[in-house]
Structure formats: structure tokens, C-alpha cells
Design a protein around this motif. Structure first.
Motif, short mmCIF file in Angstrom:
data_model
loop_
_atom_site.label_atom_id
_atom_site.label_comp_id
_atom_site.label_asym_id
_atom_site.label_seq_id
_atom_site.Cartn_x
_atom_site.Cartn_y
_atom_site.Cartn_z
N SER A 261 0.88 -1.17 0.00
CA SER A 261 0.00 0.00 0.00
C SER A 261 0.91 1.22 0.00
N LEU A 262 0.68 2.15 -0.93
CA LEU A 262 1.57 3.29 -1.13
C LEU A 262 0.78 4.60 -1.10
N ALA A 263 1.48 5.70 -0.93
CA ALA A 263 0.80 7.00 -0.87
C ALA A 263 1.78 8.12 -1.22
N GLU A 264 1.21 9.25 -1.61
CA GLU A 264 1.94 10.51 -1.76
C GLU A 264 1.16 11.59 -1.03
N VAL A 265 1.89 12.51 -0.39
CA VAL A 265 1.25 13.63 0.31
C VAL A 265 1.93 14.92 -0.13
N TYR A 266 1.12 15.91 -0.53
CA TYR A 266 1.63 17.25 -0.87
C TYR A 266 1.30 18.20 0.25
N THR A 267 2.30 18.95 0.70
CA THR A 267 2.13 19.92 1.78
C THR A 267 2.46 21.32 1.27
N PHE A 268 1.58 22.29 1.55
CA PHE A 268 1.84 23.68 1.17
C PHE A 268 1.66 24.58 2.40
N PRO A 269 2.61 25.53 2.63
CA PRO A 269 2.57 26.38 3.83
C PRO A 269 1.62 27.57 3.66
N THR A 270 0.32 27.32 3.60
CA THR A 270 -0.66 28.37 3.34
C THR A 270 -0.57 29.49 4.36
N GLY A 271 -0.33 29.15 5.61
CA GLY A 271 -0.32 30.17 6.67
C GLY A 271 0.95 30.98 6.75
N THR A 272 2.02 30.56 6.08
CA THR A 272 3.29 31.29 6.16
C THR A 272 3.86 31.62 4.78
N ALA A 273 3.05 31.48 3.72
CA ALA A 273 3.54 31.70 2.37
C ALA A 273 3.97 33.15 2.18
N THR A 274 5.06 33.35 1.43
CA THR A 274 5.59 34.70 1.18
C THR A 274 4.97 35.35 -0.05
#
Length: 342
Positions: A261-274
Motif C-alpha cells: 500500500s503506497l501514498a503521496e502527500v503534498y504539503t503547502f505552507p498556506t499560513g506562512t507563504a511569502t
């Protein structure tokens, strides 16, 4: 630009019907009311299954028969007369002998079973970018296959020769609970508080086997192959999110395990984006020799800004093998991100 064909499948051309596995954690995410269901459409026509035919076998002739063995006659047993018996000497001392128990000393005791210290333990420690360091110790389960469960996310790992495992997993809940489950029934549970999760948006896709599925994020109107195009081959790392400049991809699961069983996760810093702008999100399926012409089951998850986890189940019929190298773009499964400058 990446020189491949991409077939965009917009709203309502594929849909929910997953069989990827069960969730071992109470309070696991379910698709909330009001989430639109997607509708499956086969890209490859299916023909009727061939009819099996019974095979008739005739004219079988027995070529041998069991022959009963001759009965062996039992010789007559001659009766023994009094004259044939051997006379025993008269031993009066035996007639008056008394049997007495003689102590034999203490019997040997069983040795206590040794203790091998086979307890499975796991710890969870929060780290940067709302990630969690998991450390597993299973001294009697070296090179053993296990499944990690977290908020509906599940992926396969394998311990080292001495039964250890250390991985970093993106948290999908502030009160993050992780379960390690071995096929033998052994396992461990660990939990930790991830207070920084509110500053990040996170999307995940999970599947079983070689599905060809990938997350693609095109940050700030980036083109495919551009600097802001983040996917498995340009995954970045958590340092980009920690600085607020962009997101990163985390692959999960051991591809070398049997039926992983495999997975990918994308994380984006919405609260600290420049920067402010849009992040276009999609799940894409690359047509490969391993998945062409067959069905692929998967599941997507999305959370961020304190919103509950949204889950979509997917069954996708892949194109025929003459389309190997092309991509299917599934745009209806994930919501694009709107980033305000902080």
C-alpha cells in the motif's frame, strides 16, 4: 514543458468505489455530506467473459483389479500341562518380604522459559512543517512487513534486520494517532499533538500496487516542467515549506514489499507563504505497461485551515496499452488552493 499527452477529465467523469483497505483508527475520516460523488466511465470497453465448456471423458477401462491376499493359517497352540512347567525352588524368605518405598531425592525442576524482550514499541515526535518522526522497535520482527495507519492513511513498510524502523510522516490531524500493525497480530500505537498543522494545507492520494498515480501541484500559475511544478520527480523537501516559499511531496510506503500500500502527500505552507496566488492541484495517472488496460483503485484526502478531512474514493479504468507514456488528469478530486500573502 513535458512532452507528453495529457487527457483532462473534468468534473464527473470518474467516481467513487474504493476497495483499498480498512481503517484501524477510531474517528477516521469519512466523506462529509454534500461532497459530490464522481461517476465512473470506462475508457476501455469490456467484452463478455468467455464461456467455459465441460469436458466429457468416456470409455475408461479398468486395467487392473485388486487380488485378495491368501489367508495365512495360524498354527495351533499346544496346551501346557503341569508336567511341562519348570518347578521353582521354595523361597520362604520371599513370602515374608515387605515392600518399602525408598526416597530417591528431589526431582529435577523445569528451567524457567527465557524472556526474549519481544515487545513492540513506537514513539511519535512532532517536527517542522507539521511532520511527525515515527520510531518503531520490534526486536523479534526483523525484516517484517507492517502497515502504518493514520487518520485513514495507510501504507506498507518493512523493518530492518534488527526490527527497527524510522520514518517521517505528514500529520493529517492535530491530535495525531499512529498505528503499526504486523501480519502476525503484533503492533503498537503512538500519538502526539501537532499544533502547527493549522498553518498548512495537505492533500494525499493512496493506492495499492503499481497504479501510476501521482499528485501534481502547479504553484502560482506554473507550467508543467516549470519551477513551480511540484510532483514526484521534483518533490522538494520540508525546507521549502519551512521558509514559506512553496510546497513539497512526501512519498510513503516501501515499493519492495509484496503488494504494498503506497501514498503521496503534498504539503503547502498556506499560513506562512511569502507570495499570494493560486496553486492548481490534480491527481494524474501515468499510463504504464503495468497498469494499462486494467482498473486502478485509489483514495484522495484533503485538509487545511482547520477544515475537516475530505475523502474521495476512485476507481479508474486505464486506457489500452497503446497509450503508454500518456497521462490522465483528474481535476475534480482536489480543490485548488488560494494563497493570501502573510
Amino acid at each position: 514543458m513535458i512532452n507528453v499527452k495529457r487527457y483532462v477529465m473534468a468534473g464527473g467523469t470518474f467516481a467513487a468505489a474504493l476497495g483499498i483497505g480498512f481503517v484501524m483508527q477510531n474517528g477516521s475520516a469519512q466523506a462529509p455530506a454534500g461532497v459530490p460523488q464522481v461517476v465512473a466511465q470506462s475508457l476501455v470497453p469490456k467484452g463478455p467473459a468467455p464461456q467455459s465448456q465441460a469436458l466429457e471423458i468416456e470409455g475408461i477401462t479398468h486395467t487392473a483389479a485388486l487380488v485378495p491376499k491368501p489367508v495365512t493359517q495360524t498354527p495351533a497352540i499346544k496346551a501346557t500341562t503341569a508336567q511341562d512347567k519348570m518347578a521353582l525352588p521354595d523361597m520362604p524368605e520371599l513370602r515374608h518380604a515387605t515392600l518399602r518405598d525408598t526416597p530417591v531425592g528431589a526431582l529435577p525442576q523445569d528451567e524457567p522459559a527465557p524472556s526474549f524482550g519481544c515487545e513492540v514499541t513506537m514513539t511519535a515526535e512532532p517536527t517542522a512543517a507539521a511532520m511527525v518522526d515515527l520510531t518503531l522497535d520490534a526486536p523479534c520482527l526483523g525484516n517484517a512487513r507492517l502497515t502504518i495507519h493514520h487518520s485513514g492513511l495507510m501504507f506498507t513498510q518493512v523493518t530492518s534486520e534488527d526490527g527497527k524502523l524510522s520514518i517521517t510522516v505528514p500529520a493529517l490531524a492535530e491530535d495525531a494517532v499512529f498505528i503499526a500493525a504486523f501480519a502476525s497480530g503484533e503492533g503498537a500505537v503512538a500519538n502526539t499533538e501537532v499544533s502547527s498543522l493549522a498553518f498548512y494545507d495537505r492533500v494525499a492520494v493512496q493506492w495499492k500496487g503499481d497504479s501510476g498515480l501521482q499528485i501534481h501541484a502547479r504553484e502560482y500559475d506554473a507550467d508543467y516542467g516549470g519551477e513551480g511544478h511540484v510532483w514526484a520527480e521534483r518533490a522538494r523537501d520540508m525546507a521549502a515549506a519551512a521558509r514559506g516559499i512553496g510546497g513539497f511531496i512526501t512519498p510513503l510506503g516501501d515499493h519492495s514489499a509484496a503488494e504494498p500500500s503506497l501514498a503521496e502527500v503534498y504539503t503547502f505552507p498556506t499560513g506562512t507563504a511569502t507570495l499570494e496566488g493560486e496553486v492548481a492541484l490534480s491527481v494524474e495517472a501515468e499510463v504504464t505497461t503495468a497498469n494499462c488496460g486494467r482498473e486502478v483503485d485509489a483514495q484522495t484526502m484533503q485538509t487545511g485551515g482547520g477544515r475537516p478531512l475530505k475523502v474521495h474514493d476512485l476507481t479508474l479504468q486505464m486506457p489500452a496499452c497503446d497509450a503508454v507514456g500518456d497521462f490522465l488528469v483528474l481535476r475534480s478530486l482536489l480543490n485548488d488552493l488560494t494563497v493570501a500573502r502573510n
